[in-house]
Design a protein around this motif. Structure first.
Motif, mmCIF file in Angstrom:
data_model
loop_
_atom_site.group_PDB
_atom_site.id
_atom_site.type_symbol
_atom_site.label_atom_id
_atom_site.label_comp_id
_atom_site.label_asym_id
_atom_site.label_seq_id
_atom_site.Cartn_x
_atom_site.Cartn_y
_atom_site.Cartn_z
ATOM 1 N N LYS A 58 0.825 -1.205 0.000
ATOM 2 C CA LYS A 58 0.000 0.000 0.000
ATOM 3 C C LYS A 58 0.855 1.250 0.000
ATOM 4 C CE LYS A 58 -2.631 -1.155 3.538
ATOM 5 N NZ LYS A 58 -3.697 -1.062 4.565
ATOM 6 N N ALA A 59 1.926 1.229 0.785
ATOM 7 C CA ALA A 59 2.780 2.404 0.892
ATOM 8 C C ALA A 59 3.575 2.650 -0.394
ATOM 9 C CB ALA A 59 3.734 2.251 2.077
ATOM 10 N N GLN A 60 4.073 1.582 -1.003
ATOM 11 C CA GLN A 60 4.930 1.720 -2.176
ATOM 12 C C GLN A 60 4.146 1.982 -3.458
ATOM 13 O OE1 GLN A 60 8.314 1.738 -2.581
ATOM 14 N NE2 GLN A 60 8.560 1.733 -0.357
ATOM 15 N N PHE A 61 2.961 1.382 -3.567
ATOM 16 C CA PHE A 61 2.250 1.439 -4.841
ATOM 17 C C PHE A 61 0.936 2.205 -4.768
ATOM 18 C CE2 PHE A 61 4.552 -2.759 -4.893
ATOM 19 C CZ PHE A 61 5.581 -2.318 -5.699
ATOM 20 N N HIS A 62 0.594 2.719 -3.586
ATOM 21 C CA HIS A 62 -0.579 3.578 -3.421
ATOM 22 C C HIS A 62 -1.833 2.910 -3.974
ATOM 23 C CE1 HIS A 62 2.513 6.515 -2.514
ATOM 24 N NE2 HIS A 62 3.021 6.370 -3.729
ATOM 25 N N ALA A 63 -2.065 1.702 -3.529
ATOM 26 C CA ALA A 63 -3.214 0.926 -4.007
ATOM 27 C C ALA A 63 -3.820 0.153 -2.845
ATOM 28 C CB ALA A 63 -2.785 -0.030 -5.121
ATOM 29 N N ARG A 64 -5.121 -0.130 -2.952
ATOM 30 C CA ARG A 64 -5.826 -0.887 -1.914
ATOM 31 C C ARG A 64 -6.171 -2.305 -2.339
ATOM 32 N NH1 ARG A 64 -10.981 1.028 -0.485
ATOM 33 N NH2 ARG A 64 -11.305 1.557 -2.690
ATOM 34 N N TYR A 65 -5.998 -2.617 -3.632
ATOM 35 C CA TYR A 65 -6.398 -3.929 -4.138
ATOM 36 C C TYR A 65 -5.319 -4.488 -5.061
ATOM 37 C CZ TYR A 65 -11.114 -3.022 -2.395
ATOM 38 O OH TYR A 65 -12.192 -2.748 -1.585
ATOM 39 N N LEU A 66 -5.343 -5.795 -5.183
ATOM 40 C CA LEU A 66 -4.444 -6.541 -6.065
ATOM 41 C C LEU A 66 -5.290 -7.484 -6.917
ATOM 42 C CD1 LEU A 66 -1.110 -8.285 -5.162
ATOM 43 C CD2 LEU A 66 -2.961 -9.667 -6.113
ATOM 44 N N VAL A 67 -4.954 -7.622 -8.192
ATOM 45 C CA VAL A 67 -5.681 -8.530 -9.080
ATOM 46 C C VAL A 67 -4.704 -9.564 -9.630
ATOM 47 C CG1 VAL A 67 -5.376 -7.053 -11.127
ATOM 48 C CG2 VAL A 67 -7.283 -8.688 -11.027
ATOM 49 N N LEU A 68 -5.177 -10.804 -9.758
ATOM 50 C CA LEU A 68 -4.282 -11.918 -10.099
ATOM 51 C C LEU A 68 -5.085 -13.012 -10.793
ATOM 52 C CD1 LEU A 68 -1.251 -12.760 -9.503
ATOM 53 C CD2 LEU A 68 -2.165 -14.019 -7.539
ATOM 54 N N ARG A 69 -4.437 -13.712 -11.717
ATOM 55 C CA ARG A 69 -5.076 -14.907 -12.282
ATOM 56 C C ARG A 69 -5.245 -15.958 -11.183
ATOM 57 N NH1 ARG A 69 -1.795 -16.219 -17.918
ATOM 58 N NH2 ARG A 69 -1.632 -14.046 -18.659
ATOM 59 N N ALA A 70 -6.344 -16.674 -11.242
ATOM 60 C CA ALA A 70 -6.604 -17.700 -10.234
ATOM 61 C C ALA A 70 -5.543 -18.792 -10.266
ATOM 62 C CB ALA A 70 -7.993 -18.304 -10.462
ATOM 63 N N ALA A 71 -5.047 -19.122 -11.467
ATOM 64 C CA ALA A 71 -4.051 -20.191 -11.579
ATOM 65 C C ALA A 71 -2.729 -19.809 -10.944
ATOM 66 C CB ALA A 71 -3.843 -20.554 -13.049
ATOM 67 N N ARG A 72 -2.476 -18.517 -10.775
ATOM 68 C CA ARG A 72 -1.217 -18.057 -10.197
ATOM 69 C C ARG A 72 -1.329 -17.823 -8.689
ATOM 70 N NH1 ARG A 72 0.290 -13.772 -15.101
ATOM 71 N NH2 ARG A 72 1.478 -15.274 -16.375
ATOM 72 N N ALA A 73 -2.527 -17.778 -8.188
ATOM 73 C CA ALA A 73 -2.733 -17.452 -6.776
ATOM 74 C C ALA A 73 -2.098 -18.464 -5.814
ATOM 75 C CB ALA A 73 -4.228 -17.313 -6.492
ATOM 76 N N PRO A 74 -2.095 -19.785 -6.092
ATOM 77 C CA PRO A 74 -1.495 -20.721 -5.130
ATOM 78 C C PRO A 74 -0.034 -20.452 -4.823
ATOM 79 C CG PRO A 74 -2.892 -21.907 -6.674
ATOM 80 C CD PRO A 74 -2.794 -20.498 -7.173
ATOM 81 N N ALA A 75 0.662 -19.739 -5.697
ATOM 82 C CA ALA A 75 2.074 -19.412 -5.433
ATOM 83 C C ALA A 75 2.219 -18.368 -4.340
ATOM 84 C CB ALA A 75 2.740 -18.925 -6.714
ATOM 85 N N TYR A 76 1.112 -17.754 -3.929
ATOM 86 C CA TYR A 76 1.137 -16.705 -2.908
ATOM 87 C C TYR A 76 0.130 -17.056 -1.816
ATOM 88 C CZ TYR A 76 3.100 -14.500 -7.062
ATOM 89 O OH TYR A 76 3.839 -14.243 -8.193
ATOM 90 N N PRO A 77 0.426 -18.042 -0.982
ATOM 91 C CA PRO A 77 -0.550 -18.496 0.027
ATOM 92 C C PRO A 77 -0.930 -17.407 1.024
ATOM 93 C CG PRO A 77 1.624 -19.457 0.423
ATOM 94 C CD PRO A 77 1.685 -18.811 -0.918
ATOM 95 N N GLU A 78 -0.065 -16.400 1.203
ATOM 96 C CA GLU A 78 -0.379 -15.348 2.169
ATOM 97 C C GLU A 78 -1.590 -14.523 1.750
ATOM 98 O OE1 GLU A 78 3.347 -13.838 -0.131
ATOM 99 O OE2 GLU A 78 2.365 -15.730 0.387
ATOM 100 N N LEU A 79 -1.964 -14.573 0.482
ATOM 101 C CA LEU A 79 -3.131 -13.822 0.029
ATOM 102 C C LEU A 79 -4.430 -14.351 0.637
ATOM 103 C CD1 LEU A 79 -2.340 -13.271 -3.770
ATOM 104 C CD2 LEU A 79 -2.134 -11.631 -1.897
ATOM 105 N N ARG A 80 -4.394 -15.584 1.154
ATOM 106 C CA ARG A 80 -5.575 -16.164 1.801
ATOM 107 C C ARG A 80 -5.567 -15.911 3.313
ATOM 108 N NH1 ARG A 80 -9.180 -17.852 -2.226
ATOM 109 N NH2 ARG A 80 -7.976 -18.713 -3.976
#
Length: 506
Positions: free
Chosen positions: A465-487
């Protein structure tokens, strides 16, 4: 097929045009059928071109491109493919979805490349011009795929074919004009200049005094086109950016720290053979033919042969240029055959043995058909397995309903941008089309984003949030398992469907 303009009335004319007409009809059905039946685009950049073209009446000649916030394009945008987008613009208005018109435009442009290629070969009295026009379609499946893409390099192929005609005719004034057009139409404005230099060098090695007006005119036209351009003075900046793209690509992702498009990285020889077998055969045999028969070859043939080998060398370094070598190598062989054919005509053994001539012709057609069939096998894979539907249609619809217009959303992957821009043009994103634009804009944040993408650094909501001034992130569902912290908290999945998810950085 006769190489002389038919004089025997309509019947002879119809026979003379039957082969090229059938070939162009086949190409129209091939690319048109692909555009009609494929679920998505093999090359996703086409979505960017379609949406950008549709927005041209609103965007105009603005040098601001806010859709990529972490990019030089945000405040210093240059449409380096202006004429390509301008030509596509009327088609983008067909129907309610601009991708439909973009597909139609792409099909017509692909067929135009082959039609121009045939016209140039016929103009230079090539034997069997339809055969040699079909030869590029047998060089490899990826060439067919690249010829059918919704990207400006297809327009560049058409312009280069025209340039070959002007080079062979030594029409330096036409090259000056064409160089100017190139600078308005394509990312790399000096394709014509590089071809002209290698062409003149080949003629000089063949013993003819080099006509320096040809490369000077091509280069001067490109420079003039960059200077007199709707986006001047940003034209020079975007060219330097493209030079950096290839420099990073030649380094490889390990050395540069950035992963670029797959088309930039060189193939191993086994992979090259698997994708472009006939191109390799023709390219490796070409210098031998030029060397052994150089005294019987016209200077233009030697020049075109040198240009073909130059582009093949660049293709070995980076397969991004395969579309040029796959055209120029067959064109060079067409002129070699033209120049050496009188030897066969003078041979009583050849002229007296019609079965031998028929067998040779049949063998050539079988080889052409066999390599084309093999290419189509690869092409089918590209257009089915590698052409899924758009990923972010649902996610972008959710963002349009729930986020403020113009709000920035983080896209970890720059290659997701074309589809995000197409369906989510109401929002803003971080980077897209190529990470080099972001690296030139803000090296520190670009490197951080790349480390996050590679998961070399754990995703941290507060830092993002601080670096990119954004509140949301968008990602392909197939790529999401590589980032378990998103859950896990503080992240929260705000929207999810089978192809994409939107995550809140709570």
């Amino acid at each position: 097929m006769s190489l002389v303009q038919p004089q025997g009335g309509w019947t002879s004319r119809l026979k003379a045009w039957a082969a090229p007409g059938g070939l162009l009809l086949y190409a129209l059905l091939l690319f048109g059928g692909t555009a009609w039946l494929q679920r998505g685009l093999f090359e996703r950049d086409g979505y960017f071109h379609a949406r950008f073209t549709a927005l041209m009446p609103v965007q105009g000649l603005s040098q601001a491109f806010p859709w990529t916030q972490l990019s030089t394009w945000r405040e210093h945008f240059c449409d380096k493919e202006f004429l390509y987008h301008l030509a596509m613009a009327p088609f983008a208005r067909i129907g309610h979805d601009p991708i439909l018109g973009a597909r139609i435009f792409g099909v017509l442009l692909s067929v135009a490349v082959l039609a121009a290629f045939y016209a140039v070969l016929r103009a230079h009295r090539v034997r069997f011009p339809a055969f040699f026009t079909a030869l590029p379609l047998a060089t490899g499946g990826l060439f067919i795929a690249r010829l059918g893409m919704i990207r400006s390099h297809v327009l560049s192929m058409l312009l280069l074919v025209m340039g070959l005609h002007f080079l062979l005719q030594k029409r330096w004034k036409a090259l000056l004009v064409l160089g100017f057009v190139y600078a308005w139409a394509y990312t790399v404005p000096f394709v014509l200049l590089m071809t002209a230099v290698s062409f003149v060098l080949g003629m000089w090695l063949g013993g003819e005094r080099p006509d320096l007006r040809l490369p000077l005119a091509a280069g001067a036209g490109s420079v003039l086109g960059l200077a007199i351009h709707p986006y001047t003075p940003l034209t020079l900046e975007t060219f330097l950016t493209y030079v950096q793209v290839f420099r990073l690509g030649l380094q490889g992702s390990a050395a540069s720290g950035f992963e670029l498009g797959n088309e930039l990285y060189p193939y191993s020889w086994p992979v090259f053979w698997d994708i472009y077998p006939l191109l390799l055969i023709l390219a490796f045999a070409l210098p031998l033919a030029l060397l052994l028969a150089r005294k019987r070859l016209a200077p233009g043939t030697l020049g075109l042969g040198a240009a073909a080998l130059f582009w093949f060398g660049l293709t070995v370094a980076t397969p991004r240029f395969a579309e040029y070598s796959a055209l120029l190598v067959p064109a060079a062989w067409a002129l070699v055959v033209r120049d050496l054919w009188p030897i066969l005509d003078a041979s009583a053994w050849w002229t007296a043995r019609r079965p031998v001539r028929l067998a040779a012709g049949a063998l050539a057609l079988v080889v052409l058909a066999g390599f084309h069939a093999r290419s189509l096998g690869f092409y089918r894979v590209y257009q089915t397995q590698a052409s899924p539907p758009r990923f972010f249609t649902g996610a972008c619809a959710w963002m349009a309903r729930n986020l403020a217009p113009g709000e920035t959303v983080i896209n970890l992957y720059w290659d997701d941008f074309p589809e995000l821009f197409y369906d989510g043009y109401r929002q803003r994103f971080l980077w897209g089309l190529d990470p080099t634009y972001s690296l030139r804009e803000d090296p520190d944040r670009a490197k951080l984003l790349e480390r996050l993408r590679r998961h070399q650094v754990r995703l941290d909501a507060e830092q993002m949030k601080a670096q990119f001034h954004a509140r949301y992130l968008v990602l392909r569902a197939a790529r999401a398992p590589a980032y378990p912290e998103l859950r896990q908290a503080p992240f929260r999945v705000a929207y999810e469907d089978p192809t994409a998810l939107v995550v809140a950085l709570d």
